[in-house]
Design an enzyme around this catalytic site. Structure first.
Site, PDB file in Angstrom:
ATOM      1  CG  HIS A   1      -3.321   3.476   1.954  1.00 23.54           C
ATOM      2  ND1 HIS A   1      -3.706   3.023   0.712  1.00 23.54           N
ATOM      3  CD2 HIS A   1      -3.428   2.419   2.802  1.00 23.54           C
ATOM      4  CE1 HIS A   1      -4.011   1.736   0.804  1.00 23.54           C
ATOM      5  NE2 HIS A   1      -3.861   1.351   2.054  1.00 23.54           N
TER       6      HIS A   1
ATOM      7  CB  CYS B   1      -0.935   0.009   1.199  1.00 23.85           C
ATOM      8  SG  CYS B   1      -2.051  -1.399   1.242  1.00 23.85           S
TER       9      CYS B   1
ATOM     10  CG  ASN C   1      -6.676  -0.839   0.993  1.00 23.86           C
ATOM     11  OD1 ASN C   1      -5.930  -0.511   0.071  1.00 23.86           O
ATOM     12  ND2 ASN C   1      -6.231  -1.166   2.190  1.00 23.86           N
TER      13      ASN C   1
END
Ligand code: ACO
Length: 338
Positions: A254, A114, A284
């Site tokens: 993020h 990520c 996500n």
């Protein structure tokens, strides 16, 4: 030597197939109410037949190149940040390079889960600053759904597939990445990983039939470490840039979970309105969340020329990274193929 690497183009791509919370609640014991209240996510995009990490990356890259007004011949390096490559070999960047007809350009992947966009932005900027490249196509793309266990309600509600790309160009004007802070804790891989499928634990028939081929996660620990990691890393990046949170027009975090972002905002003492979020539509998407959010934030008029932006990310590795970016297109550009 160029001092800076301006972001002169940006774009994103997501699969057409929408999977809503209602659809997920037909697959596992969950509900729209639980998912929205715990994560902020309403729906996510999942690939269908014919789509892969490179097809999403290629579409996002095309959009970024069109925005930058550059042709294939103008790109001298292609970098893809991903933990879900098309194949173990070649790099997904090579497949994107071929799909876009970018000949004679170096191409390689970066794996930082990520945190991949901020890691990759730092690498790409450094390659331009050192004179190795003049114009880099950098894409962050992940097909997280490939590793999701669709029987595990703890994880399957969180993720989606997507890609975001930027074109970075050498310039003497102070645009692009101004500072970055990166870190990792490799001794905590147990908290978030895909255990099988590599050389350490190959996908034998027995392993492939087990949960070890899926993404596993300790959600509560990750939550705490993500909040602390992004807070500390944000301060470090701001200090390196000699700027403060008050100087930032927008924070683009993020997009893992609305509650994580709210907790970071509280710890940093920044109003939540300053944080851009689009996770309700995409979930996500790992490395892709930040460039996808940047693309939509610019389209919505949230990000303007000559403003400072703070990026911050946390993910598998464990890895974390934050960056201060000055948004804007330089008044003079490198020559472009007509
Ligand atoms: N639907 C309904 N119930 C669920 C679901 C679901 N989808 N998932 C878990 N539950 C249940 C659990 O089984 C548990 O039940 P129990 O008490 O009977 O055991 C209950 O809900 C509470 O579980 P918690 O883990 O305490 O729930 P929490 O409020 O912590 O939320 C979550 C879980 C959303 C995973 C949270 O811990 C989180 O967001 N963690 C961060 C994870 C993350 O974002 N990972 C992404 C990768 S890392 C990154 O990108 C930063």
């Amino acid at each position: 030597m160029a001092l800076h690497a301006a972001i002169v183009g940006w774009g994103m791509s997501v699969p057409t197939r929408v999977v809503t919370n209602a659809e997920l609640s037909t697959m596992v014991d969950t509900s729209d109410e639980w998912i929205q209240s715990r994560t902020g996510i309403k729906e996510r995009r999942i690939i269908s037949n014919g789509e892969s990490t490179s097809t999403l990356a290629t579409a996002a890259s095309r959009a970024a190149m069109a925005m930058a007004g550059v042709q294939a011949a103008d790109i001298d390096m292609v970098i893809v940040a991903t933990f879900s490559p098309d194949r173990p070999m070649p790099a997904t960047a090579c497949r994107v390079q071929a799909a876009l007809g970018i000949t004679n350009a170096a191409a390689f992947d970066i794996a930082a889960a990520c945190s991949g966009f901020v890691y990759g932005l730092t690498v790409a900027t450094s390659l331009i600053q050192s004179g190795v490249a003049k114009r880099i196509l950098f894409c962050a793309a992940d097909v997280v759904s490939h590793y999701v266990n669709w029987n595990d309600r703890n994880t399957c509600v969180l993720f989606g597939d997507g890609a975001g790309a930027v074109v970075l160009e050498a310039t003497d004007q102070p645009y692009g990445l101004l500072s970055s802070d990166m870190g990792a804790a490799g001794d905590r891989e147990d908290l978030l990983m895909v255990e099988a499928g590599g050389t350490c634990l190959p996908l034998t028939a027995e392993v492939a039939a087990s949960d070890r081929r899926f993404l596993s996660m300790n959600g509560r620990e990750i939550f705490k470490l993500a909040v602390r990691g992004m807070e500390e890393s944000s301060h470090a990046a701001l200090n390196k840039a000699n700027l403060t949170l008050a100087d930032m027009a927008v924070v683009v975090p993020h997009q893992a979970n609305q509650r994580i972002i709210e907790a970071i905002a509280e710890r940093l003492g920044v109003p939540i309105q300053k944080f851009y979020m689009n996770l309700e539509r995409y979930g996500n998407t790992s490395a892709a969340t930040i460039p996808m959010a940047l693309t939509e934030a610019v389209a919505e008029g949230v990000i303007h020329n000559d403003t400072y932006i703070l990026l911050t990310a946390f993910g598998g590795g464990l890895t974390w990274a934050s960056a201060v970016v000055r948004w804007g297109i330089p008044s003079t550009r490198l020559p472009i193929t007509q």
